[in-house]
Design a protein around this motif. Structure first.
Motif, PDB file in Angstrom:
ATOM      1  N   TYR A   1       0.820  -1.205   0.000  1.00 20.90           N
ATOM      2  CA  TYR A   1       0.000   0.000   0.000  1.00 20.90           C
ATOM      3  C   TYR A   1       0.859   1.261   0.000  1.00 20.90           C
ATOM      4  O   TYR A   1       0.538   2.235  -0.683  1.00 20.90           O
TER       5      TYR A   1
ATOM      6  N   GLN B   1      -4.254  11.271   8.299  1.00 18.68           N
ATOM      7  CA  GLN B   1      -5.255  11.199   7.236  1.00 18.68           C
ATOM      8  C   GLN B   1      -4.704  10.520   5.984  1.00 18.68           C
ATOM      9  O   GLN B   1      -5.475   9.967   5.193  1.00 18.68           O
TER      10      GLN B   1
ATOM     11  N   LEU C   1      -5.728   6.854   5.878  1.00 16.61           N
ATOM     12  CA  LEU C   1      -7.125   6.563   6.200  1.00 16.61           C
ATOM     13  C   LEU C   1      -7.657   5.407   5.356  1.00 16.61           C
ATOM     14  O   LEU C   1      -8.230   4.447   5.874  1.00 16.61           O
ATOM     15  N   THR C   2      -7.461   5.499   4.035  1.00  7.37           N
ATOM     16  CA  THR C   2      -7.956   4.447   3.137  1.00  7.37           C
ATOM     17  C   THR C   2      -7.257   3.124   3.429  1.00  7.37           C
ATOM     18  O   THR C   2      -7.893   2.061   3.445  1.00  7.37           O
ATOM     19  N   MET C   3      -5.963   3.167   3.689  1.00  3.90           N
ATOM     20  CA  MET C   3      -5.214   1.951   3.983  1.00  3.90           C
ATOM     21  C   MET C   3      -5.744   1.289   5.249  1.00  3.90           C
ATOM     22  O   MET C   3      -5.899   0.057   5.319  1.00  3.90           O
ATOM     23  N   THR C   4      -6.059   2.085   6.263  1.00  9.93           N
ATOM     24  CA  THR C   4      -6.567   1.536   7.527  1.00  9.93           C
ATOM     25  C   THR C   4      -7.925   0.882   7.335  1.00  9.93           C
ATOM     26  O   THR C   4      -8.213  -0.174   7.917  1.00  9.93           O
ATOM     27  N   GLN C   5      -8.761   1.482   6.490  1.00 15.69           N
ATOM     28  CA  GLN C   5     -10.068   0.892   6.198  1.00 15.69           C
ATOM     29  C   GLN C   5      -9.900  -0.464   5.517  1.00 15.69           C
ATOM     30  O   GLN C   5     -10.606  -1.428   5.847  1.00 15.69           O
ATOM     31  N   GLN C   6      -8.956  -0.541   4.591  1.00 18.28           N
ATOM     32  CA  GLN C   6      -8.680  -1.818   3.928  1.00 18.28           C
ATOM     33  C   GLN C   6      -8.094  -2.834   4.909  1.00 18.28           C
ATOM     34  O   GLN C   6      -8.393  -4.029   4.837  1.00 18.28           O
TER      35      GLN C   6
END
Length: 351
Positions: free
Chosen positions: A100, A155, A158-163
């Motif tokens: 990622y 921030q 953020l997207t990586m943490t959601q994945q």
């Protein structure tokens, strides 16, 4: 069966040794590229700051670093099997972060995945804990124990943490482990290593000074002390604390003790005194180590004396040189005399 009996026995006697708050920590580190002399993965275990256990990918075995725990052979074997499986899972998680964050597995690059996991037993019997995940020394996410999810540190991830939450459904499992098995292990170890946790080692102190941009910097280094908690500060004139702008950290030593350095900038004043004060549970009273400046006026007096002693032989040499020049005769007599009368000129006598 023996392990179960031992565990129940430890939980029963822990009331004697578990007074106060305690923390059990696991520090996990993985390097992306194999490096000679460095295990690709390590798990280090601490109880109240004492390093008591370790696992690494070179030996693929867990081991106790505190001799008093050596009798827990079955428990150690169980921890070894758990660590071997845990290592595989962490490698997958490291690869996820690398993919990622667009990090390559180039042998010329060095990337580190770090995870800190801890459970805490408080004095009132309640339990808590925390988990932090970092990559290349930068925190990327942390565990939210209330929401039971991982949350981003910034921030940008953020997207990586959601994945991560979708890909690795381990938040609930980790919460259960944090509040149950981790606490049980803590209670199991405490009776065995309480003698190490309760020991007290007095700090040694060294003071020194340096100069930077015309300012004098005083350094106070306290080292070799245990337990970890300590207070080190500089005091002016026996009463005024000097604020330190440098962030001070208590660092561990290989022998299980700790060290800390506190530095402050000062402007030397006539008659002012400076001392380092160290407070530690091993000391009956505050340890005070004074720092003595070289007196400025004394310094200039010494310089004047040295200069005078230097000028006496120089003046004497000039005098002898002139007397010989006045009394000497014959071309074969040659006296060479070099004497410096000042920083700007020199006298050269030749006959």
């Amino acid at each position: 069966m023996n392990h179960i009996v031992l565990l129940l026995f430890s939980l029963g006697v822990c009331a004697v040794h578990c007074a106060g708050s305690h923390t059990l920590q696991y520090h996990i580190a993985l390097v992306a590229t194999p490096t000679p002399g460095v295990p690709q993965s390590t798990i280090t275990a601490y109880l109240d700051g004492l390093e008591y256990g370790r696992y690494d990918s070179n030996t693929r075995r867990a081991r106790f670093l505190t001799p008093s725990l050596s009798s827990l052979t079955e428990h150690l074997e169980m921890q070894t099997k758990y660590a071997q499986g845990f290592e595989v899972i962490q490698k997958h998680k490291m690869e996820f972060l690398m993919g990622y964050l667009n990090k390559t597995n180039d042998k010329r690059e060095f990337h580190v995945y770090q995870r800190k996991f801890a459970c805490e037993l408080h004095e009132d019997g309640t339990v808590s804990g925390y988990e932090e995940i970092a990559y290349d020394g930068k925190e990327v996410m942390m565990f939210d124990k209330v929401r039971v999810v991982y949350v981003p540190a910034t921030q940008e991830v953020l997207t990586m943490t959601q994945q991560w939450n979708r890909h690795y459904d381990h938040a609930k499992i980790n919460k259960i482990y944090m509040e149950n098995e981790c606490i049980q292990h803590m209670k199991l170890y405490l009776p065995y290593i309480s003698v190490y946790l309760e020991r007290k080692v007095q700090p040694k102190v060294k003071i020194s000074s340096s100069e930077s941009d015309g300012e004098r910097i005083l350094h106070c280094w306290a080292y070799g002390f245990y337990p970890r908690d300590v207070e080190v500060k500089w005091i002016k004139n026996g009463r005024d604390e000097i604020y330190s702008e440098e962030a001070t950290q208590i660092l561990p030593n290989p022998d299980g003790t700790y060290q800390i350095r506190v530095s402050v900038e000062v402007t030397p004043e006539e008659g002012a005194t400076y001392s380092c004060h160290v407070d530690h549970s091993s000391l009956e009273k505050t340890l005070v180590v004074p720092f003595e400046f070289n007196n400025i006026s004394t310094f200039y007096i010494v310089i004047a004396v040295v200069a005078a002693l230097f000028l006496v032989p120089v003046s004497l040499g000039i005098f002898v040189c002139r007397k010989r020049r006045a009394k000497g005769s014959g071309r074969s007599q040659k006296i060479i005399c070099l004497a410096t009368e000042s920083q700007e000129s020199s006298t050269k006598c030749l006959k």
